[in-house]
Design a protein around this motif. Structure first.
Motif, mmCIF file in Angstrom:
data_model
loop_
_atom_site.group_PDB
_atom_site.id
_atom_site.type_symbol
_atom_site.label_atom_id
_atom_site.label_comp_id
_atom_site.label_asym_id
_atom_site.label_seq_id
_atom_site.Cartn_x
_atom_site.Cartn_y
_atom_site.Cartn_z
ATOM 1 N N VAL A 52 -5.419 5.432 5.024
ATOM 2 C CA VAL A 52 -4.913 4.947 3.730
ATOM 3 C C VAL A 52 -4.993 3.415 3.683
ATOM 4 C CG1 VAL A 52 -2.862 4.735 2.266
ATOM 5 C CG2 VAL A 52 -3.414 6.939 3.319
ATOM 6 N N TYR A 108 0.862 -1.194 0.000
ATOM 7 C CA TYR A 108 0.000 0.000 0.000
ATOM 8 C C TYR A 108 0.889 1.230 0.000
ATOM 9 C CZ TYR A 108 0.771 -0.139 5.104
ATOM 10 O OH TYR A 108 1.335 -0.176 6.360
ATOM 11 N N SER A 109 0.315 2.363 -0.379
ATOM 12 C CA SER A 109 1.163 3.512 -0.714
ATOM 13 C C SER A 109 1.924 4.089 0.478
ATOM 14 C CB SER A 109 0.337 4.607 -1.382
ATOM 15 O OG SER A 109 -0.679 5.066 -0.513
ATOM 16 N N GLU A 129 -8.591 2.438 3.184
ATOM 17 C CA GLU A 129 -9.100 2.755 1.845
ATOM 18 C C GLU A 129 -8.467 1.872 0.765
ATOM 19 O OE1 GLU A 129 -8.783 6.898 0.770
ATOM 20 O OE2 GLU A 129 -9.138 6.427 -1.348
ATOM 21 N N GLU A 130 -7.168 1.675 0.846
ATOM 22 C CA GLU A 130 -6.481 0.949 -0.234
ATOM 23 C C GLU A 130 -6.570 -0.564 -0.091
ATOM 24 O OE1 GLU A 130 -2.453 2.310 -0.766
ATOM 25 O OE2 GLU A 130 -3.068 4.403 -0.987
ATOM 26 N N ILE A 131 -6.554 -1.077 1.135
ATOM 27 C CA ILE A 131 -6.508 -2.536 1.331
ATOM 28 C C ILE A 131 -7.743 -3.081 2.040
ATOM 29 C CG2 ILE A 131 -5.210 -4.444 2.338
ATOM 30 C CD1 ILE A 131 -2.743 -2.983 2.242
#
Lengths: 298, 178
Positions: free
Chosen positions: A221, A191-192, A224-226
Motif C-alpha cells: 500500500v 496513506y490509507s 502504491e499510494e506514496i
C-alpha cells in the motif's frame, strides 16, 4: 543544560546500536545532557512479566522508573514496547494504589521506593513537544531536500491512549511524525494504512509467515499510494520489520522492490550532521540514494 | 483450518470458575462484552489471518472455556497493540483479557518455548532480548561493547534479580532462579 534519561531497552543497544548512536548524537545536538540510567533493564517486554501478573510487571518496570527518579530526570526511549510497558505500568500503579503499595514492598528489599514522578517520552512526542518543531528546524544542517517519507508511528506509541501523558489529537490519524519529517524539509503524505501494525513482535515470534505477509500488505500500500524514498519509524521494533524483515521478504522473492527504512532519530541525526555511515551501519536495505539526496540539499 | 479450538463451542465445557479466575487476573470488565466485534475489526491478529482473533477469545472467555483458551497459541501471538482497548465501546479492555489468559496459562505451564526463553534472559541478563554478537554490532556503530544497562553492573543486576525473586516468577519459573 536540560537533562534527559536515555532508556535503551534491548533491541536498540543489542540489535540496532546504530539507532543508539544516532539518538545520542541527536540529543547532544539538541543541547540535552544525556543522563545514563545505569543498571536499567528490559522494560519488561509484554511477553515476559506482564504475562505473569500485574504486580510483577509493575515491580520490574518500577525498577527502571526509580533509576530515573533517583537522578531527577524524565525518560526518553526509541522503542515502542518500552514506551508502552513503562507507561502502562506507571498508569496501573497510579490507578491502583494497592498495586503501587505491593510494588514498594518488593522494592524496599533492595532499598528502593517508587514515587511516580517520572515522565516517559517516546522520541516522536519528545521532538514534537519538549524540543519543538521550530528548534528542531533551527538545528538542521542538511535539509531533507524534499525526501519523500512514509511514516510508521507504531502501535505502542499510540495506544492505549489513557496510559500516555501526551498523544496525537486523533490516534487513528497520527500526524506528529509527518510534521517532524516535514519540519526537516521532507515530504510526508498520509496513506490509507498509516496506523496498520507492522507485524513485528509476538505475532512475528508466534506466526512468522503470517506476520511477514501482514507487513507486505502494508508495504505494498505504501509503495502504491506514496512510492516514498524512505520509510521513517517511531519504534525500533517496527524498524526491525521494515528493514531486516523487508530484506527477508526480498530474499524469499516475495517482494520485488526495496524501500530504505530509518528510525526517526537516525534521519534527524543525519540531518543534523551525523556521519551517515555510523548512523545507519546496521541497515540491511541500502540507503545510498537517500543519503545522496539529503546531502544534495542545504 | 485447524480442527477443534474455538471453532467448536462445547457448552458442556463452560466453567464459571474460569471466568472468575480471568476477572481476578486482570480482565475485570470481561462480562461487559456485547460481542459487537469492533476489537476484531482492528486486531492485527485478525488481519494477519490468525483464526482465533480477539472477539472470539472474549466470547470463549465469557463462556469459561478453560481448555480451549489455555491450549490455543494465538493468545501468545497478540501484539499488545491495545487497539482493542482503545476502540471497545464497553471498556472491556480485551488486551487485558489476553494478559489474564496468559497468566492463567503460565500457572499450568502452558506457554510457548520462546516465552520461557525471554523470561530466562530477563532474569539472567536483565534483558529479554539478548542476541549474540551484539558487542561487534556496537563497535561498528562506534559505541562501547556493552551498554550502561544491568548487563554492565553485576551488583545492580543482582538487585534486579532479587526484585524478580520476590514476584510470582519465584513460584512459576521453570528454571532455577540462582
Amino acid at each position: 543544560m536540560k537533562k534527559i534519561g536515555f532508556f535503551l531497552g534491548c533491541n536498540i543497544p543489542f540489535n540496532r546500536p546504530d539507532v543508539e548512536y544516532s539518538a545520542r548524537y541527536l540529543l547532544n545536538e539538541l543541547g540535552y545532557e544525556i543522563v545514563e540510567l545505569e543498571g536499567a533493564t528490559c522494560c519488561p517486554a509484554f511477553g515476559t512479566m506482564p504475562s505473569l501478573d500485574l504486580v510483577g510487571w509493575a515491580a520490574a518496570s518500577a525498577w527502571n522508573l526509580t533509576i530515573a527518579e533517583e537522578k531527577g530526570v524524565d525518560i526518553v526511549t526509541g522503542c515502542g514496547s518500552c514506551y508502552g510497558s513503562l507507561n502502562e505500568a506507571r498508569h496501573h500503579m497510579e490507578k491502583h494504589p494497592e498495586v503501587k503499595e505491593q510494588v514498594n514492598k518488593i522494592l524496599s528489599k533492595v532499598g528502593k521506593e517508587y514515587k511516580g514522578t517520572v515522565k516517559v517520552w517516546n522520541f516522536i512526542n519528545f521532538l514534537y513537544e519538549d524540543v519543538g518543531l521550530e528548534k528542531l528546524k533551527s538545528k538542521i544542517k542538511h535539509n531533507l531536500n524534499g525526501l519523500k517519507c512514509a511514516v510508521q508511528t507504531g502501535c505502542h506509541n499510540l495506544w492505549p491512549s489513557k496510559a500516555y501523558p501526551t498523544n496525537e489529537d486523533n490516534t487513528f490519524f497520527p500526524t506528529r511524525l509527518r510534521e517532524i519529517c516535514e519540519a526537516m524539509g521532507g515530504v510526508a503524505p498520509h496513506y490509507s494504512t498509516i496506523t496498520d501494525c507492522c507485524g513485528m513482535g509476538a505475532l512475528r515470534s508466534t506466526a512468522s509467515e503470517k506476520s511477514l505477509n501482514l507487513f507486505k500488505k502494508k508495504l505494498d500500500v505504501i509503495k502504491e499510494e506514496i512510492d516514498p524514498d524512505i520509510t521513517v519509524m517511531g519504534c525500533s521494533s517496527c524498524l526491525l520489520q521494515f528493514d531486516a524483515g523487508q530484506a527477508l521478504l526480498v530474499e524469499q522473492k516475495k517482494l520485488n522492490y526495496k524501500i530504505p527504512a530509518l528510525h526517526i532519530v537516525q534521519l534527524a541525526a543525519i540531518a543534523m550532521g551525523a556521519d551517515p555511515e555510523k548512523a545507519t551501519v546496521l541497515a540491511s536495505i541500502p540507503l545510498n540514494g537517500v543519503i545522496t539526496k539529503i546531502k544534495g540539499g542545504n | 483450518m485447524e480442527e477443534g479450538g474455538v471453532n467448536v463451542i462445547d457448552l458442556t465445557q463452560a466453567d464459571e470458575s474460569f471466568v472468575k479466575e480471568l476477572e481476578a487476573l486482570g480482565a475485570d470488565e470481561l462480562r461487559e462484552c456485547i460481542q459487537c466485534g469492533k476489537c476484531g475489526a482492528t486486531c492485527p491478529m485478525a488481519l494477519a489471518g490468525l483464526e482465533f482473533f480477539i472477539k472470539r477469545i472474549v466470547h470463549a472467555a465469557n463462556l469459561g472455556l478453560r481448555d480451549i483458551l489455555l491450549e490455543d497459541s494465538s493468545v501468545w501471538g497478540c501484539q499488545s497493540c491495545n487497539r482493542c482497548v482503545e476502540i471497545c465501546p464497553m471498556d472491556v479492555k480485551p488486551y487485558e483479557l489476553i494478559q489474564a489468559i496468559r497468566r492463567a496459562a503460565m500457572k499450568v505451564e502452558s506457554c510457548p518455548a520462546n516465552t520461557y526463553e525471554g523470561l530466562r534472559n530477563l532474569y539472567r541478563f536483565g534483558h529479554a532480548v539478548y542476541p549474540k554478537g551484539y558487542e561487534e554490532r556496537r563497535k561498528k556503530a562506534g559505541l562501547p561493547e556493552k551498554p550502561p544497562t544491568a548487563i554492565s553492573y553485576d551488583e545492580l543486576r543482582k538487585k534486579y534479580q532479587e526484585i524478580l525473586r520476590n514476584t510470582i516468577l519465584e513460584e512459576i519459573a521453570p528454571f532455577p532462579l540462582d
